[in-house]
Scaffold this motif. Structure first.
Motif, PDB file in Angstrom:
ATOM      1  N   GLN A 134       0.840  -1.185   0.000  1.00 38.00           N
ATOM      2  CA  GLN A 134       0.000   0.000   0.000  1.00 38.00           C
ATOM      3  C   GLN A 134       0.878   1.239   0.000  1.00 38.00           C
ATOM      4  N   PHE A 186      -0.222   1.889   7.765  1.00 39.85           N
ATOM      5  CA  PHE A 186      -1.562   1.438   8.152  1.00 39.85           C
ATOM      6  C   PHE A 186      -2.440   2.574   8.657  1.00 39.85           C
ATOM      7  N   SER A 205      -3.453   4.935   5.936  1.00 30.60           N
ATOM      8  CA  SER A 205      -4.345   4.229   5.010  1.00 30.60           C
ATOM      9  C   SER A 205      -5.747   4.133   5.582  1.00 30.60           C
ATOM     10  N   LEU A 206      -5.836   3.814   6.881  1.00 33.52           N
ATOM     11  CA  LEU A 206      -7.137   3.688   7.530  1.00 33.52           C
ATOM     12  C   LEU A 206      -7.895   5.013   7.506  1.00 33.52           C
ATOM     13  N   MET A 253      -9.046   5.780   3.966  1.00 34.24           N
ATOM     14  CA  MET A 253     -10.166   4.924   3.580  1.00 34.24           C
ATOM     15  C   MET A 253     -11.453   5.306   4.310  1.00 34.24           C
ATOM     16  N   ILE A 255      -9.102   3.737  -4.429  1.00 35.80           N
ATOM     17  CA  ILE A 255      -8.676   2.553  -3.679  1.00 35.80           C
ATOM     18  C   ILE A 255      -7.463   1.877  -4.340  1.00 35.80           C
ATOM     19  N   PHE A 311      -3.794   1.280  -2.831  1.00 30.44           N
ATOM     20  CA  PHE A 311      -3.403  -0.119  -2.613  1.00 30.44           C
ATOM     21  C   PHE A 311      -3.130  -0.790  -3.955  1.00 30.44           C
ATOM     22  N   ARG A 327      -5.745  -4.730  -1.532  1.00 27.34           N
ATOM     23  CA  ARG A 327      -6.901  -3.894  -1.880  1.00 27.34           C
ATOM     24  C   ARG A 327      -8.217  -4.588  -1.532  1.00 27.34           C
ATOM     25  N   ARG A 381      -8.798  -6.667   0.807  1.00 26.29           N
ATOM     26  CA  ARG A 381      -9.032  -6.639   2.247  1.00 26.29           C
ATOM     27  C   ARG A 381      -9.523  -5.260   2.692  1.00 26.29           C
ATOM     28  N   TRP A 382      -8.952  -4.217   2.128  1.00 23.06           N
ATOM     29  CA  TRP A 382      -9.361  -2.870   2.507  1.00 23.06           C
ATOM     30  C   TRP A 382     -10.734  -2.510   1.948  1.00 23.06           C
ATOM     31  N   GLN A 383     -11.135  -3.138   0.848  1.00 25.81           N
ATOM     32  CA  GLN A 383     -12.442  -2.829   0.267  1.00 25.81           C
ATOM     33  C   GLN A 383     -13.597  -3.246   1.165  1.00 25.81           C
TER      34      GLN A 383
END
Length: 531
Positions: free
Chosen positions: A13, A17, A20-21, A24, A134, A138, A144, A146-148
């Motif tokens: 990514q 983390f 990113s969080l 998102m 996204i 990622f 990606r 997992r983050w979606q």
């Protein structure tokens, strides 16, 4: 302003983390803003129309939004490829939230319709750019997926809460509150996006950019004419107006293809359609939208109008469909990256959707509720397996250069498929319902009552039913029998419409076999710069 190359973090990514969080969360709040609005407003529409006295513009409250959003999604998806997506996401939040305030302040239907059109522009900008943020964040598709889950959860929460929230706000705070509730969500999403979403641009587009405005206009004209044709067809049939729209769409699409072949920097790169993976995925997006919208639009009508359930009971039956879209997306993210053949999840998803539609087609008012819930669960899981993978597979196939426009086209084509599905299903239901009601009234020699039965809404509005039954009894008619015949006609219409959706699902299953084997071990080339 400093510019530097943005290399992926060691975990696949762009950002660590925490960053990113937070980024998102901004994108999730933005998507929740649109999803919540679409579900909340529908509940308040009858109250809005009653107060503003504009029933002739009832359909346009929804149509103006959809028309504007379908047109703007691909245009801003491409502009995001050129200039980066963050400025457009910020602009979309401002436009959408400002238009929501205008909707809440409306004192006549025409003003509300125009404000909803402006809201649709903001929604189209948002959908066209937010989803493509996204893969920017990622590049590794496994990371990606997992983050979606955050995006899927945002949609699931909005879809699950929206109808109840719309009813609560309308009943206790007035219909204007369903638009004003967007203000705090909009401000929250604006803060997160402005503060934490990085401005990433494709380094290939750093030179002189020539915006293809004529291409954008032709996209708007062709998609707009098609959207209007789909909206008008169920109401007017093959009238002069609907045929004129069909001809306009038929002429606009070849003109678009001709111009985009000549353009040096086309708004719609036609080489995407020669990509064997993308061309099939675009088709699957249309078919998937057809199935999804047919289920979401007409299952409540079947359960309440056809099976006589209360709104609360119907809501309980629909909840597994909505909730398991999110659960299916979470399960998909855990499974698909571990499969040797990720395409198998598309096959499973469309199979589940086909079984769900067949289950609905065979259901009656005597079907046990457990079977209905299981049927809805299959549909939700199917959508949860199909929709995220269409997006991720499309992004993989498109590559960095066409990432935004490919993502936007998948979303836009899903909406087009949805409108085709609702229009076709609605047309079948309308014709079969009217034919069945005519036959029932002919048998009872009660044709003068056709106006009372013409709208299936009479099968849902229990207060109106009581009044109608009293009038029929005074006229010596068996009102209960006539209502039962009308319900039977409605059920037959919905069954036929969803039988078509089942055929579409199994056609999509067959088409999904043509998707080239997708590999989710290769990251999209991270040739981006961060401002």
């Amino acid at each position: 302003m400093s510019v530097h190359s943005a290399q992926p973090h060691s975990s696949g990514q762009i950002l660590p983390f925490r960053e990113s969080l937070l980024a998102m969360l901004g994108v999730a709040f933005v998507t929740m803003l649109v999803a919540l609005d679409q579900t909340v407003v529908g509940t308040a529409l009858p109250t809005i129309v009653a107060e503003l006295r504009g029933f002739d513009l009832y359909a346009w409250v929804g149509t103006s939004y959809l028309l504007a959003s379908v047109i703007t999604v691909p245009v801003f998806g491409r502009l995001g490829d050129y200039f980066g997506r963050k400025p457009f996401v910020i602009a979309s939040i401002i436009v959408f939230t400002g238009a929501s305030m205008l909707c809440g302040a409306a004192h006549q239907m025409l003003f509300l319709v125009l404000a909803r059109g402006l809201q649709g522009i903001g929604g189209g900008m948002l959908v066209g750019t937010a989803f493509a943020c996204i893969p920017d964040l990622f590049p590794d598709p496994r990371v990606r997926l997992r983050w979606q889950v955050i995006m899927s959860s945002a949609f699931g929460i909005a879809n699950a809460v929206g109808p109840s929230l719309g009813g609560f706000l309308t009943q206790y705070y007035g219909w204007r509150s369903v638009f004003y509730v967007n203000l705090p969500i909009g401000l929250l999403s604006l803060f997160f996006v402005y503060r934490f979403l990085p401005h990433l641009r494709n380094s290939r587009h750093k030179g002189r950019i020539q915006i293809d405005w004529l291409g954008a206009a032709l996209i708007a004209l062709s998609l707009g004419a098609l959207q209007m044709f789909v909206e008008v067809l169920p109401k007017q049939g093959l009238s002069v107006e609907s045929l004129a729209l069909l001809v306009l769409a038929g002429l606009s699409f070849p003109a678009l293809v001709y111009w985009e072949r000549k353009a040096s920097q086309p708004m719609l790169p036609l080489n995407m359609f020669s990509n064997p993976a993308l061309s099939v995925l675009f088709l699957l997006a249309v078919l998937g939208g057809f199935i999804m919208f047919a289920l979401l639009f007409y299952m409540p009508l079947l359960l309440q109008g056809g099976f006589g359930m209360t709104p609360q009971g119907a809501g309980m039956m629909i909840t597994p469909l909505v909730v398991f879209i999110t659960i299916g997306s979470i399960v998909n993210g855990r499974i698909v990256t571990r499969l040797r053949n990720p395409n198998a999840m598309l096959h499973v998803g469309f199979t589940l959707l086909g079984l769900c539609c067949l289950g609905v087609v065979t259901a009656t008012h005597l079907t046990p509720q457990g079977i209905l819930i299981l049927t809805m669960l299959c549909g939700g899981l199917g959508l949860g397996f199909v929709m995220p993978n269409l997006t991720v597979f499309g992004q993989q196939a498109a590559g960095r250069e066409h990432l935004g426009i490919a993502t936007a086209m998948l979303q836009s084509l899903r909406m087009v498929g949805g409108m085709i599905g609702t229009a076709l299903t609605g047309t079948l239901i309308a014709h079969l319902y009217r034919d069945g009601v005519h036959a029932a009234l002919d048998d009872a020699q009660a044709q003068r009552w056709f106006g009372a039965f013409a709208d299936p809404q009479i099968l849902i509005d229990r207060h109106a039913q009581s009044g109608l039954l009293a009038q029929l009894a005074q006229a010596g008619q068996n009102g209960t029998l006539l209502l039962d015949r009308a319900r039977e006609s409605l059920v037959n219409g919905v069954h036929l419409g969803l039988a078509c959706a089942a055929i579409v699902a199994f056609a999509a299953l067959w088409c999904s076999r043509r998707v080239p084997p997708m590999k989710l071990t290769r990251a999209i080339d991270p040739t981006v710069v961060a401002d």
